[in-house]
Scaffold this motif. Structure first.
Motif, PDB file in Angstrom:
ATOM      1  N   GLU A  67       5.588   9.286  -0.568  1.00 40.44           N
ATOM      2  CA  GLU A  67       4.233   9.246  -1.101  1.00 40.44           C
ATOM      3  C   GLU A  67       4.235   8.483  -2.428  1.00 40.44           C
ATOM      4  O   GLU A  67       5.275   8.302  -3.043  1.00 40.44           O
ATOM      5  CB  GLU A  67       3.711  10.666  -1.334  1.00 40.44           C
ATOM      6  CG  GLU A  67       3.430  11.430  -0.065  1.00 40.44           C
ATOM      7  CD  GLU A  67       2.342  10.801   0.776  1.00 40.44           C
ATOM      8  OE1 GLU A  67       1.320  10.361   0.219  1.00 40.44           O
ATOM      9  OE2 GLU A  67       2.518  10.722   2.009  1.00 40.44           O
ATOM     10  N   GLY A  68       3.084   8.066  -2.875  1.00 44.67           N
ATOM     11  CA  GLY A  68       2.954   7.420  -4.167  1.00 44.67           C
ATOM     12  C   GLY A  68       3.022   5.910  -4.095  1.00 44.67           C
ATOM     13  O   GLY A  68       3.241   5.309  -3.039  1.00 44.67           O
ATOM     14  N   LYS A  69       2.830   5.318  -5.259  1.00 34.71           N
ATOM     15  CA  LYS A  69       2.733   3.870  -5.384  1.00 34.71           C
ATOM     16  C   LYS A  69       4.011   3.148  -4.948  1.00 34.71           C
ATOM     17  O   LYS A  69       3.948   2.150  -4.237  1.00 34.71           O
ATOM     18  CB  LYS A  69       2.403   3.517  -6.838  1.00 34.71           C
ATOM     19  CG  LYS A  69       2.084   2.057  -7.049  1.00 34.71           C
ATOM     20  CD  LYS A  69       1.857   1.739  -8.517  1.00 34.71           C
ATOM     21  CE  LYS A  69       0.439   2.062  -8.890  1.00 34.71           C
ATOM     22  NZ  LYS A  69       0.073   1.572 -10.230  1.00 34.71           N
ATOM     23  N   GLU A  70       5.174   3.644  -5.375  1.00 38.21           N
ATOM     24  CA  GLU A  70       6.431   2.978  -5.010  1.00 38.21           C
ATOM     25  C   GLU A  70       6.660   2.992  -3.502  1.00 38.21           C
ATOM     26  O   GLU A  70       7.062   1.987  -2.912  1.00 38.21           O
ATOM     27  CB  GLU A  70       7.604   3.623  -5.744  1.00 38.21           C
ATOM     28  CG  GLU A  70       7.653   3.268  -7.215  1.00 38.21           C
ATOM     29  CD  GLU A  70       8.870   3.859  -7.909  1.00 38.21           C
ATOM     30  OE1 GLU A  70       9.912   4.041  -7.247  1.00 38.21           O
ATOM     31  OE2 GLU A  70       8.767   4.118  -9.114  1.00 38.21           O
ATOM     32  N   GLY A  71       6.415   4.127  -2.869  1.00 38.90           N
ATOM     33  CA  GLY A  71       6.557   4.225  -1.420  1.00 38.90           C
ATOM     34  C   GLY A  71       5.587   3.315  -0.694  1.00 38.90           C
ATOM     35  O   GLY A  71       5.945   2.654   0.287  1.00 38.90           O
ATOM     36  N   TYR A  72       4.354   3.264  -1.197  1.00 40.20           N
ATOM     37  CA  TYR A  72       3.343   2.398  -0.595  1.00 40.20           C
ATOM     38  C   TYR A  72       3.752   0.932  -0.692  1.00 40.20           C
ATOM     39  O   TYR A  72       3.670   0.188   0.287  1.00 40.20           O
ATOM     40  CB  TYR A  72       1.992   2.620  -1.269  1.00 40.20           C
ATOM     41  CG  TYR A  72       0.920   1.669  -0.793  1.00 40.20           C
ATOM     42  CD1 TYR A  72       0.338   1.834   0.460  1.00 40.20           C
ATOM     43  CD2 TYR A  72       0.513   0.604  -1.584  1.00 40.20           C
ATOM     44  CE1 TYR A  72      -0.633   0.949   0.906  1.00 40.20           C
ATOM     45  CE2 TYR A  72      -0.456  -0.273  -1.146  1.00 40.20           C
ATOM     46  CZ  TYR A  72      -1.028  -0.095   0.101  1.00 40.20           C
ATOM     47  OH  TYR A  72      -1.975  -0.979   0.541  1.00 40.20           O
ATOM     48  N   HIS A  73       4.203   0.516  -1.873  1.00 45.24           N
ATOM     49  CA  HIS A  73       4.602  -0.883  -2.056  1.00 45.24           C
ATOM     50  C   HIS A  73       5.825  -1.242  -1.198  1.00 45.24           C
ATOM     51  O   HIS A  73       5.896  -2.344  -0.647  1.00 45.24           O
ATOM     52  CB  HIS A  73       4.843  -1.197  -3.526  1.00 45.24           C
ATOM     53  CG  HIS A  73       3.592  -1.253  -4.331  1.00 45.24           C
ATOM     54  ND1 HIS A  73       2.595  -2.169  -4.109  1.00 45.24           N
ATOM     55  CD2 HIS A  73       3.144  -0.487  -5.356  1.00 45.24           C
ATOM     56  CE1 HIS A  73       1.597  -1.973  -4.943  1.00 45.24           C
ATOM     57  NE2 HIS A  73       1.908  -0.948  -5.711  1.00 45.24           N
ATOM     58  N   ALA A  74       6.768  -0.313  -1.080  1.00 43.57           N
ATOM     59  CA  ALA A  74       7.938  -0.563  -0.225  1.00 43.57           C
ATOM     60  C   ALA A  74       7.500  -0.722   1.230  1.00 43.57           C
ATOM     61  O   ALA A  74       7.973  -1.627   1.936  1.00 43.57           O
ATOM     62  CB  ALA A  74       8.942   0.583  -0.361  1.00 43.57           C
ATOM     63  N   TRP A  75       6.590   0.131   1.679  1.00 42.65           N
ATOM     64  CA  TRP A  75       6.076   0.040   3.045  1.00 42.65           C
ATOM     65  C   TRP A  75       5.372  -1.292   3.274  1.00 42.65           C
ATOM     66  O   TRP A  75       5.599  -1.956   4.278  1.00 42.65           O
ATOM     67  CB  TRP A  75       5.132   1.219   3.308  1.00 42.65           C
ATOM     68  CG  TRP A  75       4.392   1.159   4.597  1.00 42.65           C
ATOM     69  CD1 TRP A  75       4.920   1.347   5.850  1.00 42.65           C
ATOM     70  CD2 TRP A  75       3.002   0.909   4.777  1.00 42.65           C
ATOM     71  NE1 TRP A  75       3.924   1.229   6.794  1.00 42.65           N
ATOM     72  CE2 TRP A  75       2.737   0.963   6.161  1.00 42.65           C
ATOM     73  CE3 TRP A  75       1.953   0.655   3.903  1.00 42.65           C
ATOM     74  CZ2 TRP A  75       1.465   0.762   6.689  1.00 42.65           C
ATOM     75  CZ3 TRP A  75       0.683   0.465   4.426  1.00 42.65           C
ATOM     76  CH2 TRP A  75       0.459   0.520   5.804  1.00 42.65           C
ATOM     77  N   ARG A  76       4.533  -1.703   2.323  1.00 44.94           N
ATOM     78  CA  ARG A  76       3.814  -2.974   2.459  1.00 44.94           C
ATOM     79  C   ARG A  76       4.781  -4.159   2.524  1.00 44.94           C
ATOM     80  O   ARG A  76       4.599  -5.073   3.321  1.00 44.94           O
ATOM     81  CB  ARG A  76       2.837  -3.166   1.284  1.00 44.94           C
ATOM     82  CG  ARG A  76       1.645  -2.247   1.257  1.00 44.94           C
ATOM     83  CD  ARG A  76       0.585  -2.627   2.278  1.00 44.94           C
ATOM     84  NE  ARG A  76       0.137  -3.977   2.153  1.00 44.94           N
ATOM     85  CZ  ARG A  76      -0.964  -4.370   1.524  1.00 44.94           C
ATOM     86  NH1 ARG A  76      -1.762  -3.489   0.982  1.00 44.94           N
ATOM     87  NH2 ARG A  76      -1.284  -5.632   1.467  1.00 44.94           N
ATOM     88  N   ARG A  77       5.804  -4.162   1.659  1.00 46.76           N
ATOM     89  CA  ARG A  77       6.804  -5.247   1.682  1.00 46.76           C
ATOM     90  C   ARG A  77       7.532  -5.282   3.024  1.00 46.76           C
ATOM     91  O   ARG A  77       7.709  -6.355   3.615  1.00 46.76           O
ATOM     92  CB  ARG A  77       7.812  -5.083   0.542  1.00 46.76           C
ATOM     93  CG  ARG A  77       7.367  -5.644  -0.787  1.00 46.76           C
ATOM     94  CD  ARG A  77       8.509  -5.656  -1.795  1.00 46.76           C
ATOM     95  NE  ARG A  77       9.138  -4.360  -1.962  1.00 46.76           N
ATOM     96  CZ  ARG A  77       8.699  -3.392  -2.767  1.00 46.76           C
ATOM     97  NH1 ARG A  77       7.614  -3.566  -3.489  1.00 46.76           N
ATOM     98  NH2 ARG A  77       9.354  -2.247  -2.860  1.00 46.76           N
ATOM     99  N   ASP A  78       7.946  -4.113   3.488  1.00 44.63           N
ATOM    100  CA  ASP A  78       8.664  -4.059   4.763  1.00 44.63           C
ATOM    101  C   ASP A  78       7.760  -4.481   5.922  1.00 44.63           C
ATOM    102  O   ASP A  78       8.207  -5.175   6.844  1.00 44.63           O
ATOM    103  CB  ASP A  78       9.230  -2.665   5.009  1.00 44.63           C
ATOM    104  CG  ASP A  78      10.396  -2.328   4.082  1.00 44.63           C
ATOM    105  OD1 ASP A  78      10.887  -3.237   3.373  1.00 44.63           O
ATOM    106  OD2 ASP A  78      10.806  -1.149   4.063  1.00 44.63           O
ATOM    107  N   GLN A  79       6.496  -4.094   5.874  1.00 49.76           N
ATOM    108  CA  GLN A  79       5.553  -4.529   6.911  1.00 49.76           C
ATOM    109  C   GLN A  79       5.410  -6.049   6.887  1.00 49.76           C
ATOM    110  O   GLN A  79       5.420  -6.693   7.933  1.00 49.76           O
ATOM    111  CB  GLN A  79       4.166  -3.879   6.723  1.00 49.76           C
ATOM    112  CG  GLN A  79       4.079  -2.457   7.177  1.00 49.76           C
ATOM    113  CD  GLN A  79       4.019  -2.285   8.684  1.00 49.76           C
ATOM    114  OE1 GLN A  79       4.490  -3.114   9.462  1.00 49.76           O
ATOM    115  NE2 GLN A  79       3.455  -1.182   9.112  1.00 49.76           N
ATOM    116  N   GLY A  80       5.263  -6.629   5.696  1.00 46.26           N
ATOM    117  CA  GLY A  80       5.126  -8.081   5.582  1.00 46.26           C
ATOM    118  C   GLY A  80       6.326  -8.806   6.173  1.00 46.26           C
ATOM    119  O   GLY A  80       6.173  -9.794   6.901  1.00 46.26           O
TER     120      GLY A  80
END
Length: 183
Positions: A67-80
């Motif tokens: 959860e949180g901003k770091e997890g969200y950004h990691a997920w977005r990078r991995d999705q990209g």
């Protein structure tokens, strides 16, 4: 080019047809429609990137990340990265050359946003799709401060021309409209 493009789009649609929620195909079609409306002279690679921007997104759930901003950004990078690899593979299968396959990766990883015109065009289309089809339900689940924060982040990602077009096409209340004027 037209045959390769049609084949790549069909392969993306076939991949997205497996979405258990049935959302991926609609999202890809909305991306293609907005791209055609906003940038009718878009290259074939940009057309494929727009359609494949969320290809098989459900395969990498947000819940797999903290959860949180770091997890969200990691997920977005991995999705990209995952989208870039998957779409490049689809393009190769459709007959596109290595240079085009590499280029779609640049677009989908959003490398060069604000510097690369095609990356910026893709980002503007993403923002328009969000505002047109997903913003209202998104905002209904958040308070005014959270909504304004997301709108400001959206506006900052857009080009000046994209922000101006948002102001011309959407009837946004203040202070949301101000985010697009101030960029």
């Amino acid at each position: 080019m037209a045959d390769r493009l049609s084949r790549a789009l069909a392969l993306i649609d076939a991949a997205n047809a497996a979405d258990p929620k049935g959302e991926a195909m609609v999202y890809g079609q909305r991306m293609s429609a907005e791209l055609a409306r906003l940038f009718p002279a878009a290259s074939g690679v940009l057309q494929v990137a727009a359609r494949g921007q969320h290809v098989e997104r459900w395969l990498l759930p947000r819940s797999d990340y903290p959860e949180g901003k770091e997890g969200y950004h990691a997920w977005r990078r991995d999705q990209g990265r995952r989208h870039a690899d998957r779409v490049a593979g689809i393009m190769a299968e459709a007959g596109f050359g290595a240079g085009d396959c590499e280029r779609v990766g640049v677009l989908l990883r959003k490398e060069g946003i604000k510097r690369d015109p095609e990356v910026q065009d893709l980002e503007d289309v993403i923002c328009f799709v969000f505002l047109k089809w997903y913003f209202s339900p998104f905002a209904a689940e958040r308070d005014a401060e959270q909504t304004l924060d997301i709108v400001q982040k959206t506006a900052r990602k857009m080009s000046a021309a994209g922000r101006a077009r948002v102001l011309a096409e959407f009837d946004l209340p203040e202070p949301l409209a101000g985010a697009f004027r101030d960029g």
